[in-house]
Design an enzyme around this catalytic site. Sequence first.
Site, PDB file in Angstrom:
ATOM      1  N   LYS A  13       0.835  -1.217   0.000  1.00 49.55           N
ATOM      2  CA  LYS A  13       0.000   0.000   0.000  1.00 49.55           C
ATOM      3  C   LYS A  13       0.865   1.262   0.000  1.00 49.55           C
ATOM      4  O   LYS A  13       0.621   2.182  -0.771  1.00 49.55           O
ATOM      5  CB  LYS A  13      -0.930   0.016   1.228  1.00 49.55           C
ATOM      6  CG  LYS A  13      -1.966  -1.091   1.258  1.00 49.55           C
ATOM      7  CD  LYS A  13      -2.987  -0.882   2.358  1.00 49.55           C
ATOM      8  CE  LYS A  13      -2.418  -0.963   3.750  1.00 49.55           C
ATOM      9  NZ  LYS A  13      -1.866  -2.291   4.110  1.00 49.55           N
ATOM     10  N   ARG A  88      -9.786   0.997   8.441  1.00 52.11           N
ATOM     11  CA  ARG A  88      -9.389  -0.389   8.717  1.00 52.11           C
ATOM     12  C   ARG A  88     -10.472  -1.146   9.467  1.00 52.11           C
ATOM     13  O   ARG A  88     -10.294  -2.322   9.771  1.00 52.11           O
ATOM     14  CB  ARG A  88      -8.120  -0.394   9.557  1.00 52.11           C
ATOM     15  CG  ARG A  88      -6.838  -0.712   8.777  1.00 52.11           C
ATOM     16  CD  ARG A  88      -5.698  -0.555   9.755  1.00 52.11           C
ATOM     17  NE  ARG A  88      -4.504  -1.257   9.464  1.00 52.11           N
ATOM     18  CZ  ARG A  88      -3.400  -0.674   8.982  1.00 52.11           C
ATOM     19  NH1 ARG A  88      -3.397   0.582   8.640  1.00 52.11           N
ATOM     20  NH2 ARG A  88      -2.308  -1.374   8.846  1.00 52.11           N
ATOM     21  N   ARG A 127      11.568  -6.916   5.454  1.00 53.35           N
ATOM     22  CA  ARG A 127      11.553  -5.451   5.301  1.00 53.35           C
ATOM     23  C   ARG A 127      12.489  -4.781   6.310  1.00 53.35           C
ATOM     24  O   ARG A 127      12.528  -5.132   7.475  1.00 53.35           O
ATOM     25  CB  ARG A 127      10.125  -4.941   5.515  1.00 53.35           C
ATOM     26  CG  ARG A 127      10.021  -3.418   5.499  1.00 53.35           C
ATOM     27  CD  ARG A 127       8.635  -2.969   5.193  1.00 53.35           C
ATOM     28  NE  ARG A 127       7.697  -3.205   6.288  1.00 53.35           N
ATOM     29  CZ  ARG A 127       6.431  -2.813   6.243  1.00 53.35           C
ATOM     30  NH1 ARG A 127       5.963  -2.185   5.185  1.00 53.35           N
ATOM     31  NH2 ARG A 127       5.626  -3.073   7.249  1.00 53.35           N
ATOM     32  N   ARG A 160      11.049  -2.687  11.589  1.00 57.83           N
ATOM     33  CA  ARG A 160       9.934  -2.111  12.337  1.00 57.83           C
ATOM     34  C   ARG A 160       9.572  -3.060  13.474  1.00 57.83           C
ATOM     35  O   ARG A 160       9.551  -4.275  13.286  1.00 57.83           O
ATOM     36  CB  ARG A 160       8.721  -1.937  11.405  1.00 57.83           C
ATOM     37  CG  ARG A 160       8.542  -0.528  10.914  1.00 57.83           C
ATOM     38  CD  ARG A 160       7.477  -0.416   9.869  1.00 57.83           C
ATOM     39  NE  ARG A 160       6.163  -0.922  10.259  1.00 57.83           N
ATOM     40  CZ  ARG A 160       5.053  -0.730   9.547  1.00 57.83           C
ATOM     41  NH1 ARG A 160       5.109  -0.045   8.424  1.00 57.83           N
ATOM     42  NH2 ARG A 160       3.902  -1.215   9.952  1.00 57.83           N
ATOM     43  N   ARG A 171      -1.196  -8.831  13.246  1.00 56.24           N
ATOM     44  CA  ARG A 171      -1.662  -7.849  12.255  1.00 56.24           C
ATOM     45  C   ARG A 171      -2.511  -8.521  11.171  1.00 56.24           C
ATOM     46  O   ARG A 171      -3.514  -7.968  10.725  1.00 56.24           O
ATOM     47  CB  ARG A 171      -0.458  -7.127  11.631  1.00 56.24           C
ATOM     48  CG  ARG A 171       0.209  -6.182  12.612  1.00 56.24           C
ATOM     49  CD  ARG A 171       1.617  -5.821  12.180  1.00 56.24           C
ATOM     50  NE  ARG A 171       1.652  -5.014  10.971  1.00 56.24           N
ATOM     51  CZ  ARG A 171       2.721  -4.910  10.185  1.00 56.24           C
ATOM     52  NH1 ARG A 171       3.825  -5.577  10.458  1.00 56.24           N
ATOM     53  NH2 ARG A 171       2.685  -4.138   9.137  1.00 56.24           N
TER      54      ARG A 171
HETATM   55  P1  AMP Z   1       0.740   0.535   8.780  1.00 55.67           P
HETATM   56  O1  AMP Z   1       1.933   1.426   8.687  1.00 55.67           O
HETATM   57  O2  AMP Z   1      -0.397   0.978   7.905  1.00 55.67           O
HETATM   58  O3  AMP Z   1       1.085  -0.925   8.601  1.00 55.67           O
HETATM   59  O4  AMP Z   1       0.178   0.677  10.286  1.00 55.67           O
HETATM   60  C1  AMP Z   1       0.969   0.323  11.392  1.00 55.67           C
HETATM   61  C2  AMP Z   1       0.116   0.190  12.644  1.00 55.67           C
HETATM   62  O5  AMP Z   1      -0.516   1.454  12.933  1.00 55.67           O
HETATM   63  C3  AMP Z   1      -1.036  -0.802  12.562  1.00 55.67           C
HETATM   64  O6  AMP Z   1      -0.628  -2.144  12.813  1.00 55.67           O
HETATM   65  C4  AMP Z   1      -1.952  -0.269  13.653  1.00 55.67           C
HETATM   66  O7  AMP Z   1      -1.463  -0.579  14.937  1.00 55.67           O
HETATM   67  C5  AMP Z   1      -1.818   1.231  13.459  1.00 55.67           C
HETATM   68  N1  AMP Z   1      -2.800   1.751  12.483  1.00 55.67           N
HETATM   69  C6  AMP Z   1      -2.541   2.332  11.273  1.00 55.67           C
HETATM   70  N2  AMP Z   1      -3.668   2.700  10.650  1.00 55.67           N
HETATM   71  C7  AMP Z   1      -4.690   2.337  11.491  1.00 55.67           C
HETATM   72  C8  AMP Z   1      -6.101   2.425  11.420  1.00 55.67           C
HETATM   73  N3  AMP Z   1      -6.715   2.956  10.354  1.00 55.67           N
HETATM   74  N4  AMP Z   1      -6.813   1.944  12.468  1.00 55.67           N
HETATM   75  C9  AMP Z   1      -6.229   1.420  13.552  1.00 55.67           C
HETATM   76  N5  AMP Z   1      -4.903   1.278  13.682  1.00 55.67           N
HETATM   77  C10 AMP Z   1      -4.124   1.739  12.670  1.00 55.67           C
END
Ligand code: AMP
Length: 215
Positions: A13, A88, A127, A160, A171
């Site tokens: 994404k 999400r 990653r 990360r 996740r």
């Molecule tokens: P990402 O960088 O999109 O993989 O997001 C990393 C982490 O941020 C996720 O595993 C969640 O803990 C949190 N997060 C990001 N976007 C959301 C969202 N829309 N709703 C809830 N948690 C989020």
Amino acid sequence: MRIILLGPPGAGKGTQAKRIEERYEIPQLSTGDLLRDAAKRKTPLGTEAKAYMDEGRLVPDPLVVGLIVERMGLPDCASGFILDGFPRTVGQAESLEKELDRKKSPIGAVICLRVDREKLIERLVGRRICPKGHGEYHLRFRPPKIEGRCDVCQTELVQREDDQEDKIRTRMKAYETETAPLIEFYRDRGLLKPIEAGGTVDSTTQQIESALNAA
Ligand code: AMP
């Protein structure tokens, strides 16, 4: 154009959102990036969110919705944006719909990236990121020029916190139970554009561009 980019962790994404940002000149709004930034700055919201993120769990809806609504209100979003990692949950999608209805500026397309589970895990486990924000690498698919070092600033690359295998499983589960129902949510609204994203970055970008041009 207002676009949502939907897909499991590791689907690409962030990478695709950056390409759409350049191609269509609309900002990428990543809730993951906004939350990581708030956590780094140790704001009250960031500190609360970090506990969830480090475990690979979703941050509660009210925190995330507040953050993204504020961000969408900034002037650079006037002619559109691409949402990366938001919504999400169905609750987030409903809040977003209400907010955009109020502004009479609906979503134009929902790009949904699909990748096999084994491939997703392989992408996430390998990653590595530059802690100074110079982007992402992959041990196998995009190795840095000097092993373990950022090509731009030579800082040691890091993994990360939530890319460790047990966190990845959490996740994935969150995606399957909380986020996957959004596929039906947006299909019902006639907005869903399914994309096979298991191939190269370029082939995924091409499919996305065709889908958006037809939207
Ligand atoms: P990402 O960088 O999109 O993989 O997001 C990393 C982490 O941020 C996720 O595993 C969640 O803990 C949190 N997060 C990001 N976007 C959301 C969202 N829309 N709703 C809830 N948690 C989020």
